[in-house]
Design an enzyme around this catalytic site. Structure first.
Site, PDB file in Angstrom:
ATOM      1  N   PHE A 146       0.858  -1.189   0.000  1.00  0.00           N
ATOM      2  CA  PHE A 146       0.000   0.000   0.000  1.00  0.00           C
ATOM      3  C   PHE A 146       0.887   1.229   0.000  1.00  0.00           C
ATOM      4  O   PHE A 146       1.616   1.476   0.953  1.00  0.00           O
ATOM      5  CB  PHE A 146      -0.964   0.058   1.194  1.00  0.00           C
ATOM      6  CG  PHE A 146      -1.854   1.267   1.097  1.00  0.00           C
ATOM      7  CD1 PHE A 146      -3.004   1.232   0.332  1.00  0.00           C
ATOM      8  CD2 PHE A 146      -1.501   2.465   1.706  1.00  0.00           C
ATOM      9  CE1 PHE A 146      -3.803   2.372   0.170  1.00  0.00           C
ATOM     10  CE2 PHE A 146      -2.291   3.611   1.555  1.00  0.00           C
ATOM     11  CZ  PHE A 146      -3.447   3.557   0.787  1.00  0.00           C
ATOM     12  N   ASP A 233       9.321   3.139   2.162  1.00  0.00           N
ATOM     13  CA  ASP A 233       8.086   3.886   2.437  1.00  0.00           C
ATOM     14  C   ASP A 233       7.796   3.742   3.924  1.00  0.00           C
ATOM     15  O   ASP A 233       7.239   2.735   4.369  1.00  0.00           O
ATOM     16  CB  ASP A 233       6.932   3.346   1.594  1.00  0.00           C
ATOM     17  CG  ASP A 233       5.626   4.114   1.856  1.00  0.00           C
ATOM     18  OD1 ASP A 233       5.560   4.864   2.854  1.00  0.00           O
ATOM     19  OD2 ASP A 233       4.667   3.944   1.073  1.00  0.00           O
ATOM     20  N   LYS A 262       2.287  11.327   7.110  1.00  0.00           N
ATOM     21  CA  LYS A 262       1.514  11.084   8.324  1.00  0.00           C
ATOM     22  C   LYS A 262       2.050  11.812   9.564  1.00  0.00           C
ATOM     23  O   LYS A 262       1.872  13.013   9.686  1.00  0.00           O
ATOM     24  CB  LYS A 262       1.353   9.580   8.532  1.00  0.00           C
ATOM     25  CG  LYS A 262       0.508   8.978   7.399  1.00  0.00           C
ATOM     26  CD  LYS A 262      -0.042   7.608   7.644  1.00  0.00           C
ATOM     27  CE  LYS A 262      -1.056   7.277   6.560  1.00  0.00           C
ATOM     28  NZ  LYS A 262      -0.821   6.047   5.846  1.00  0.00           N
TER      29      LYS A 262
HETATM   30  C1  LIG Z   1      -0.965   6.099   4.303  1.00  0.00           C
HETATM   31  C2  LIG Z   1       0.131   5.571   3.486  1.00  0.00           C
HETATM   32  C3  LIG Z   1       0.444   6.132   2.229  1.00  0.00           C
HETATM   33  C4  LIG Z   1      -0.378   7.229   1.595  1.00  0.00           C
HETATM   34  O1  LIG Z   1      -0.440   8.404   2.329  1.00  0.00           O
HETATM   35  P1  LIG Z   1      -1.613   9.460   2.025  1.00  0.00           P
HETATM   36  O2  LIG Z   1      -1.260  10.634   2.884  1.00  0.00           O
HETATM   37  O3  LIG Z   1      -2.902   8.802   2.431  1.00  0.00           O
HETATM   38  O4  LIG Z   1      -1.574   9.760   0.580  1.00  0.00           O
HETATM   39  C5  LIG Z   1       1.522   5.628   1.540  1.00  0.00           C
HETATM   40  N1  LIG Z   1       2.265   4.617   2.052  1.00  0.00           N
HETATM   41  C6  LIG Z   1       1.984   4.062   3.239  1.00  0.00           C
HETATM   42  C7  LIG Z   1       2.857   2.958   3.744  1.00  0.00           C
HETATM   43  C8  LIG Z   1       0.894   4.494   3.984  1.00  0.00           C
HETATM   44  O5  LIG Z   1       0.603   3.906   5.143  1.00  0.00           O
END
Ligand SMILES: *Cc1c(COP(=O)(O)O)cnc(C)c1O
Length: 414
Positions: A146, A233, A262
């Site tokens: 994700f 990520d 985040k």
């Molecule tokens: C939440 C998340 C994203 C995307 O972030 P958004 O601010 O919702 O676009 C990308 N990678 C990971 C691992 C995430 O948990």
């Protein structure tokens, strides 16, 4: 109906259902206030927050230091665009580069935007430094990843809900199994045009899948051997969530490209970033990337405060300690349980697997019961419930929460 009128839960839910694009399936609870580890609904009922806005609120809701930085900066100047310099961005870039140990930072807003930016940096490096022929660059990604919701990112998602009917898909990605070093090496060996390996150190959205010990370190070593960028990520796993500043720190891995989002703002504002050293980031030159809001002074002030809180309050250490307690207490209960089968995770990023099929509704019903008992959490995938409270929780509160969780599970025992 006045916009600022106090709504009942029912009214708020009906408004969202009627006027909002129907892209989420929220747990029915309408929140109107947050402080630290708690949130309150419109009727004044208090809950422990065990989602933390998908780990954006690691520093706790409305942390006074972060909110103060937000208010003070908002009263001064909020947006200049990058057509001009501002007096906060450079300070934030220096602070954050030193904080995470990189030469350079590329500022963005949302997580998905930062992933997109990282993919662009990686591709440009692949052509200009590695020397791959034009339009032939490949990036390796993992099954069940994700990384966000943009068209390119969903192109390499393996979740059909995320990408069905959003094609045609972007080219240039090779998907391998998560936590599979043999597949990684196989693909690296047979594809000289690979420039990057994009990976979540723990797959959060997929259901908090922790890879085998050594996977990240060995994957990084393979990337080095094949001159491929290791792109972490850490949007969900980073910033103290897993008991270290970054989840890759558990294996002393230094990514070539680090993606944050985040909790970079403590949930006060959308702030994301891509970090890399000069040898990689040098490929980005004026005009090659940008964002009207990326690097704005409000974001810069908020992010500095948010990172200071993580250090001042030793949130990584706290997450490590409380995470051990959470898993050991849950494990004691699970031994005797017919409802919960497994707890896994690192620090305060954990999940409990419910004894049900993936399309069963037991996990959802448990989340409704948890809500009734004063704690909100959400299933990630069908039968998996993620438990990720703000990292400012103390031990007494955690024990209270473990009591709520085990009591609630027991309501579902045969
Ligand atoms: C939440 C998340 C994203 C995307 O972030 P958004 O601010 O919702 O676009 C990308 N990678 C990971 C691992 C995430 O948990």
């Amino acid at each position: 109906m006045a916009v600022l009128e106090q709504l009942t839960s029912q009214q708020a839910i009906e408004l969202e259902n009627k006027y909002g694009s129907n892209t989420y399936h929220p747990l029915p609870v309408v929140l109107s206030k947050g402080e630290g580890v708690y949130v309150w609904d419109v009727d004044g009922k208090r809950y422990y927050d065990f989602l933390s806005a998908y780990s954006a609120v690691n520093q706790g809701h409305c942390h006074p230091k972060i909110i103060n930085a937000l208010i003070e900066q908002a009263k001064t100047i909020t947006l200049t665009s990058r057509a001009f310099y501002n007096d906060k961005l450079g300070l934030y870039e220096k602070f954050t580069c030193e904080y995470f140990g990189f030469d350079k930072l590329l500022p963005m807003n949302s997580g998905a935007e930062a992933v997109e930016a990282a993919l662009k940096v990686c591709r440009k490096w692949t052509y200009e430094v590695k020397g791959v022929p034009e339009n032939e660059a490949k990036i390796i990604v993992c099954n069940n990843n994700f990384h966000g919701r943009t068209t390119t990112i969903v192109s390499f998602s393996s979740d059909s809900t995320s990408n069905k009917n959003f094609g045609p898909y972007s080219d240039g990605f090779i998907c391998i199994e998560y936590d599979n070093l043999e597949q990684l090496e196989q693909v690296l060996k047979s594809n000289p045009n690979v420039g990057g390996f994009l990976v979540e150190p723990i797959q959060g959205e997929a259901g908090v899948y922790v890879p085998s010990e050594g996977f990240l370190a060995k994957a990084k070593a393979l990337c080095e051997a094949y001159n491929v960028l290791f792109i972490a990520d850490e949007i969900q796993t980073g910033i103290a969530r897993t008991g270290k500043l970054l989840a890759v720190d558990h294996e002393n891995v230094k990514p070539d490209i680090l993606i944050l989002g985040k909790a970079l703002s403590g949930g006060a504002y959308p702030v994301s970033a891509v970090l890399a050293n000069n040898n990689v980031m040098k490929v980005m030159t004026p005009g090659t990337h940008g964002s009207t809001f990326g690097g704005n002074p409000l974001a810069a002030a908020v992010a500095i405060a948010a990172l200071e809180v993580v250090e001042d309050e030793q949130l990584a250490e706290n997450a490590a300690t409380l995470g051990e307690i959470f898993r050991s207490e849950l494990n004691k209960y699970i031994k005797t349980s017919s409802v919960a089968t497994l707890v896994r995770g690192k620090g305060l990023l954990n999940a409990v697997v419910i004894n049900d099929t993936e399309d069963g509704d037991t996990a959802w019903k448990i989340c409704l019961a948890l809500r009734d008992n004063g704690l909100i959490a959400k299933p990630t995938h069908g039968n998996i419930i993620r438990f990720a409270p703000p990292l400012v929780m103390n031990k007494e509160q955690l024990l209270d929460c473990i009591d709520i969780i085990t009591r609630t599970f027991k309501q579902f025992e045969e």
